[in-house]
Design a protein around this motif. Structure first.
Motif, short mmCIF file in Angstrom:
data_model
loop_
_atom_site.label_atom_id
_atom_site.label_comp_id
_atom_site.label_asym_id
_atom_site.label_seq_id
_atom_site.Cartn_x
_atom_site.Cartn_y
_atom_site.Cartn_z
N VAL A 1 -2.77 0.89 -4.22
CA VAL A 1 -2.82 2.33 -3.98
C VAL A 1 -4.21 2.72 -3.49
O VAL A 1 -5.21 2.09 -3.86
CB VAL A 1 -2.47 3.13 -5.26
CG1 VAL A 1 -3.51 2.91 -6.35
CG2 VAL A 1 -2.29 4.61 -4.96
N GLU B 1 0.84 -1.20 0.00
CA GLU B 1 0.00 0.00 0.00
C GLU B 1 0.88 1.26 0.00
O GLU B 1 0.58 2.24 -0.69
CB GLU B 1 -0.90 -0.01 1.24
CG GLU B 1 -1.88 1.14 1.31
CD GLU B 1 -3.06 0.98 0.36
OE1 GLU B 1 -3.82 1.96 0.19
OE2 GLU B 1 -3.21 -0.12 -0.23
N GLY C 1 -3.83 7.52 0.96
CA GLY C 1 -2.38 7.45 1.03
C GLY C 1 -1.71 8.33 -0.01
O GLY C 1 -0.69 8.97 0.25
N LEU C 2 -2.31 8.40 -1.20
CA LEU C 2 -1.74 9.19 -2.29
C LEU C 2 -1.72 10.67 -1.95
O LEU C 2 -0.70 11.35 -2.12
CB LEU C 2 -2.54 8.95 -3.56
CG LEU C 2 -2.23 9.87 -4.75
CD1 LEU C 2 -0.78 9.71 -5.18
CD2 LEU C 2 -3.17 9.57 -5.91
N SER D 1 1.28 4.20 -3.18
CA SER D 1 1.08 5.63 -2.95
C SER D 1 2.32 6.42 -3.36
O SER D 1 2.22 7.50 -3.96
CB SER D 1 0.75 5.88 -1.48
OG SER D 1 -0.43 5.21 -1.10
#
Length: 589
Positions: free
Chosen positions: A310, A149, A314-315, A153
């Motif tokens: 993703v 994850e 988080g991005l 990101s």
């Protein structure tokens, strides 16, 4: 953006018209520097104390890897490998200055905010060493799912940096981002991590205090004391040279000495051997089998932890770290150019450097380092002390980092550093990061009530809001899971909140450019006025690429490509013109 400081009295070098680094005669300029000014020179080795290969240590808690020393060693080896590759890319095709690429703490705050969400909270059994089986599929899935994850990101966020760099948008962003945005953003990186520093140091306050004291001793009290080292060259043969080793490596020396003392205390059973006793985590044999278990050779590869995933939350958090990293790098480029004797970097070189850093973050995400990469400011400061500004030295360093990344036992050795030693380093590191952020306010008029309000409100909000959200995790309930995650990450990332309020208020509350600090902040030229012979020889693309492209008229419209090089007549005129090279002065961000 980068004020000049006085020389530290070491040999002066400059860049001549043939592109060589040449030693200058002391012509009297700067010879009247007072001893007091010399002693007050700011050293990068302290200001940029974060050791990039230790950036992953703070992320280990979020990845549930506290009791998996072997995997920790693999991560550190991967960081070495990727940093070496990114350094070679930056020196060869990017900004083309002697600057190292390494991990950045700007990514840690949003990463930890993302991993602290309820769905990514580490299971209770992973905190108990007796219950952790590092080879079980269940445990492997626990930490690798979190890593994937984080990877996704970072990879998607790095595309934004690639776009900003290669499109030339960095100059556009710099028009709206000033000291009142940068100061709270950088300061809150350090302030938001005070709990991690306290937890690590609290495992043995004696050891952590000793580490802190040693770093302060080396970096502040002994930094002007040279140490003689044997040196050999063809002219002087075998002789001794004075090297300011304490100014170059204060953190490494402090950690190494504390590490050695902990080892002596461990083998002599001064430290307790029972896990329940206070000070047990200061022992060096807690992961003693890691070095023997680690293979001699392991080749890191993209996707080694699985296919990255993703999420929007988080991005967006990572984007805050990307923006902060880009702005810091622009300052590093100019500081590195001055200290290495090169002309100021032109716009196309800065665009290319930022773009290559974005590619570096993309590679770091693909390989799974748990972090991004950025220009390593400590290396910039070392240039001002060693006066070695050759690109080939950094190329050799990049190759060495790749080799170190291939030998897993080197990474395994770093995992044996006791937690209190790391905590002592964090006490210095995070404090200096916070102060370095505040130091950006020197460009703004802090006698203005407008600026005092913006900075104070931004800082206080960046501390209060995340603290309240952490204590009330169920307060965000919009009914849309994705939106809840997005708000959870953003509102628990201190640097985002402080930077956002600083940016918004600074650009909406009326104020003059001089009052805001924008006028002094943007004194560094971002145009191509330095399209001279010297600039072309430093910043043009290698292997004759620039010469091949110079015949095409469309090159001038590509932001990251150098414009047509000066003609031979211009070059001849430049060579015939008397050139008075500037004395390079030490520079501090």
């Amino acid at each position: 953006m980068v004020p000049e400081k006085e020389s530290d009295g070491l040999k002066n070098y400059a860049f001549d018209i043939h592109g060589h680094f040449c030693e200058l005669e002391n012509d009297g300029e700067g010879s009247d520097l007072s001893e007091e000014d010399d002693k007050n020179k700011l050293a990068y080795c302290v200001t940029d104390v974060p050791a990039w290969y230790l950036c992953i240590i703070l992320g280990i808690q979020g990845l549930c890897l506290q009791h998996d020393g072997l995997t920790q060693g693999h991560l550190i080896s991967t960081i070495f490998f990727v940093s070496g590759v990114c350094t070679l890319l930056q020196v060869t095709f990017g900004i083309r200055l002697p600057i190292v690429q390494g991990g950045t703490f700007a990514f840690l705050a949003p990463s930890m905010a993302m991993l602290s969400m309820p769905e990514w909270t580490c299971p209770a059994w992973t905190q108990n060493a007796s219950l952790v089986n590092t080879t079980s599929p269940e445990y492997i899935d626990v930490w690798q799912s979190r890593m994937r994850e984080l990877q996704g990101s970072i990879m998607v966020g790095s595309l934004f940096q690639v776009l900003v760099g290669f499109s030339g948008l960095i100059g556009f962003f710099m028009r709206f981002i000033g000291p009142l945005t940068i100061a709270p953003t950088i300061s809150l990186i350090g302030l938001s991590l005070y709990d991690s520093a306290g937890m690590s140091a609290g495992n043995h306050w004696g050891i952590s205090t000793m580490t802190t004291a040693l770093i302060i001793l080396f970096s502040q009290y002994l930094r002007h004391i040279p140490v003689p080292f044997p040196t050999y060259n063809k002219t002087k043969k075998l002789h001794t040279s004075r090297i300011y080793i304490f100014q170059l490596l204060p953190v490494l020396l402090g950690i190494t000495l504390s590490w050695l003392i902990c080892y002596i205390f461990t083998i002599s059973n001064v430290l307790p051997s029972e896990p329940e006793q206070y000070g047990y985590l200061a022992r060096t044999d807690l992961k003693g089998d890691v070095i023997s278990q680690a293979p001699w050779f392991r080749f890191p590869y993209p996707g080694q932890w699985g296919l990255p995933t993703v999420s929007l939350a988080g991005l967006v958090g990572i984007l805050a770290g990307v923006l902060s990293s880009m702005i810091e790098s622009v300052g590093d480029y100019h500081a590195c150019a001055r200290l290495s004797g090169a002309p100021p970097p032109p716009k196309h070189a800065i665009n290319r450097g930022i773009g290559i850093e974005g590619i570096g973050c993309l590679l770091a995400g693909a390989w799974g380092t748990g972090n991004g990469t950025t220009s390593y400011s400590e290396n910039v400061g070392a240039l001002g002390i060693t006066k070695v500004g050759s690109r080939m030295v950094i190329v050799a360093g990049g190759v060495l980092m790749i080799i170190m990344g291939l030998f897993c036992k080197i990474g395994a050795i770093f995992t044996t550093i006791p937690t209190p030693v790391i905590g002592g380093m964090f006490l210095v590191m995070f404090g200096v990061i916070s102060a370095a952020g505040v130091s950006n306010l020197q460009y703004a008029d802090m006698n203005s009530s407008r600026n005092v309000f913006i900075f104070g409100f931004s800082m206080f909000s960046g501390l209060v809001i995340p603290n309240w959200i952490f204590k009330n995790p169920d307060a965000i309930a919009t009914g849309v899971a994705e939106l809840d995650q997005l708000l959870q990450v953003l509102l628990t990332t201190s640097m985002f909140i402080g930077g956002f309020f600083g940016f918004f208020l600074d650009n909406t509350i009326p104020g003059t450019l001089r009052e805001r600090g924008i006028m002094d902040w943007n004194k560094i030229p971002l145009d191509d006025s330095s399209n001279t012979l010297e600039s072309c020889e430093v910043y043009n693309l290698p292997f004759g690429i620039s010469s091949c492209l110079s015949s095409f008229s469309w090159v001038r419209y590509v932001p990251f490509l150098p414009p047509n090089a000066p003609s031979s007549q211009d070059s001849l005129a430049t060579k015939q013109q008397p050139v008075k090279p500037e004395v390079i002065r030490s520079v501090a961000l």
